[in-house]
Design an enzyme around this catalytic site. Structure first.
Site, mmCIF file in Angstrom:
data_model
loop_
_atom_site.group_PDB
_atom_site.id
_atom_site.type_symbol
_atom_site.label_atom_id
_atom_site.label_comp_id
_atom_site.label_asym_id
_atom_site.label_seq_id
_atom_site.Cartn_x
_atom_site.Cartn_y
_atom_site.Cartn_z
ATOM 1 N N CYS A 1 17.923 -30.300 19.258
ATOM 2 C CA CYS A 1 19.231 -30.765 19.692
ATOM 3 C C CYS A 1 19.733 -31.838 18.732
ATOM 4 O O CYS A 1 19.175 -32.038 17.657
ATOM 5 C CB CYS A 1 19.148 -31.308 21.119
ATOM 6 S SG CYS A 1 17.898 -32.602 21.336
ATOM 7 N N SER B 1 12.227 -35.193 27.971
ATOM 8 C CA SER B 1 11.859 -33.859 27.489
ATOM 9 C C SER B 1 10.579 -33.415 28.173
ATOM 10 O O SER B 1 9.683 -34.229 28.426
ATOM 11 C CB SER B 1 11.661 -33.848 25.966
ATOM 12 O OG SER B 1 12.887 -33.937 25.283
ATOM 13 N N GLU C 1 13.422 -34.211 19.088
ATOM 14 C CA GLU C 1 14.598 -33.502 19.554
ATOM 15 C C GLU C 1 14.193 -32.110 20.017
ATOM 16 O O GLU C 1 14.170 -31.167 19.241
ATOM 17 C CB GLU C 1 15.663 -33.395 18.444
ATOM 18 C CG GLU C 1 16.426 -34.676 18.178
ATOM 19 C CD GLU C 1 15.822 -35.519 17.058
ATOM 20 O OE1 GLU C 1 16.499 -36.427 16.576
ATOM 21 O OE2 GLU C 1 14.653 -35.266 16.678
ATOM 22 N N SER C 2 13.789 -32.022 21.280
ATOM 23 C CA SER C 2 13.488 -30.759 21.970
ATOM 24 C C SER C 2 12.054 -30.254 21.782
ATOM 25 O O SER C 2 11.120 -31.041 21.890
ATOM 26 C CB SER C 2 14.532 -29.688 21.641
ATOM 27 O OG SER C 2 15.805 -30.115 22.077
#
Length: 449
Positions: A125, A308, A110-111
């Site tokens: 995120c 990403s 996540e990010s």
């Protein structure tokens, strides 16, 4: 047409300041093998159409330490196991890493995570618990003999706040968590701020700063690499003995972030694996690589959709995260690259994604902000020829803890005002022209910026 931004001064400065060994030591190390699935709790991962929802807007935490204390390599001496512990606390994991002589850049489930010698920037995120890793980070830093000087935390108001885990259920809870933290209480003072209308898009900012009101300028400058200070010509004529009666805000640097919602469906479709199989293909097809010319890129595609990317150039980073599903369509672009003006960069990012609305934020110290020719949030209207224009619907700014300036503006999209049939024809033509321009510039070895 694709606009040009002069990055040459940054690239040439990078080559001048960095040693040959630093460039030769750049690496791209894949941490995971095989297919990368969307984060747990994102929805139904087995459905190619992905009907679930995901919290795209990121939480961001930046932690800065004195450069004259602790291990020579500072935070970059943290072991992989220690980094894994931090990520576990934040409810995410490391996917891949690239490095150069200035930083290690990690793509997370996540990010992203950026680790400099004396600074750490972490963005997460979804339903991550970013603040939960702060105490562990400070414990690791204490063991390395490092001295904390600054902590910043920020996020936009969330799309699905009820899905968040503690302490992220509200900004009040987040502020309480930080301000009552055992490792912070006796070292920093902090305050929370809200920019923008509480009834619409707004931005939460918390800053905990060094309590010492006077600090030798040599120490203040060293919080961020001297190359950034030289590049922006800040403090160049001030004597080293001068005392600075300001905070320990990271100096000489500006960070710009664009949070984009409801991107063009044709663009969003590129970030499904059924359309582009790999992160590299998504990067090329969308023209993302041309937004960060000369940078080393680490791009990752998720299954069944999502993207990403981290890119690093000298001591600057670029990062992008994309959630393409229609129910929560979102794309973010952030960089701490210092430019004289940001309007061409903003327009080029908008040309790539064509969102229906976006939130633009920028922060930096007073000297860095004063060095700008013009602030990107001052722009009232942003035209995209043959497509439409963006109009500013709100703008806010504040000064935090003596000298940190925060700015925010919200923009909404208005299509060109012609007949329905002509409008569709013009937009289709504009899309084809933009794609052709991207292809032509790539063939000529040029960039979007």
């Amino acid at each position: 047409m694709i606009e040009a931004i002069l990055y040459e001064n940054i690239i040439s400065k990078s080559r001048d300041d960095a040693t040959e060994d630093e460039y030769n030591s750049s690496s791209n190390n894949s941490i995971t093998d095989g297919e990368i699935s969307l984060p747990i709790g994102s929805g139904n991962e087995s459905d190619d159409d992905f009907p679930g929802v995901f919290e795209g807007p990121e939480k961001t935490m930046e932690v800065v330490f004195r450069s004259d204390k602790g291990a020579i390599d500072g935070l970059r001496s943290l072991s992989r196991n220690e980094l894994d512990i931090l990520c576990t606390k934040a409810s995410c994991s490391i996917i891949s890493c690239i490095s150069n002589g200035h930083m290690d850049a990690y793509v997370l489930s996540e990010s992203s995570l950026f680790v400099y010698k004396h600074r750490l920037v972490m963005k997460t995120c979804g339903t991550t618990t970013l603040l939960r890793c702060l105490g562990t980070l400070l414990e690791f830093a204490d063991k390395a003999g490092m001295e904390l000087t600054w902590v910043g935390y920020s996020r936009k108001n969330l799309l699905f706040p009820d899905e968040q885990q503690a302490p992220h259920s509200s900004f009040d809870d987040e502020v309480k968590y930080i301000s009552t933290h055992e490792q912070l209480q006796n070292r920093l003072r902090g305050s929370g701020h809200i920019l923008g209308p509480v009834t619409g898009d707004h931005w939460f900012v918390y800053v905990a700063d060094h309590p010492n009101p006077t600090m030798p300028i040599s120490n203040h400058q060293n919080l961020i690499s001297n190359s950034i200070l030289n590049r922006t010509n800040l403090l160049a004529n001030q004597p080293q003995s001068e005392q600075i009666s300001k905070s320990s805000t990271p100096s000489g640097e500006r960070t710009i972030n664009m949070m984009m919602f409801d991107m063009d469906p044709a663009v969003a479709n590129l970030f499904y694996k059924k359309t582009c199989r790999t992160g590299k293909e998504m990067t090329k097809q969308a023209g993302i690589d041309l937004l960060c010319p000369g940078a080393q890129i680490d791009d990752q595609a998720f299954t069944p959709c999502g993207y990403s990317m981290n890119a690093i150039l000298h001591d600057a980073y670029f990062t992008m995260h994309i959630t393409p599903q229609q129910e929560c369509s979102y794309a973010s672009f952030e960089t701490n690259t210092c430019l004289d003006k940001y309007s061409p960069l903003v327009r080029n990012v908008l040309k790539v994604f064509r969102p229906k609305r976006f939130v633009l934020t920028m922060f930096g110290d007073l000297l860095a902000m004063d060095n700008l020719r013009s602030s990107p949030t001052d722009v009232r209207s942003i035209p995209l020829p043959l497509y439409g224009h963006y109009s500013r619907t709100s703008v806010s700014s504040t000064q935090v803890e003596n000298d940190l300036c925060c700015q925010m503006a919200v923009y909404s999209f208005h299509p060109i005002e012609v007949g329905v049939g002509n409008n569709k024809m013009a937009v289709d033509w504009a899309n084809k022209s933009n794609n052709k321009a991207v292809s032509n510039r790539r063939e000529r070895g040029h960039s979007l910026n």
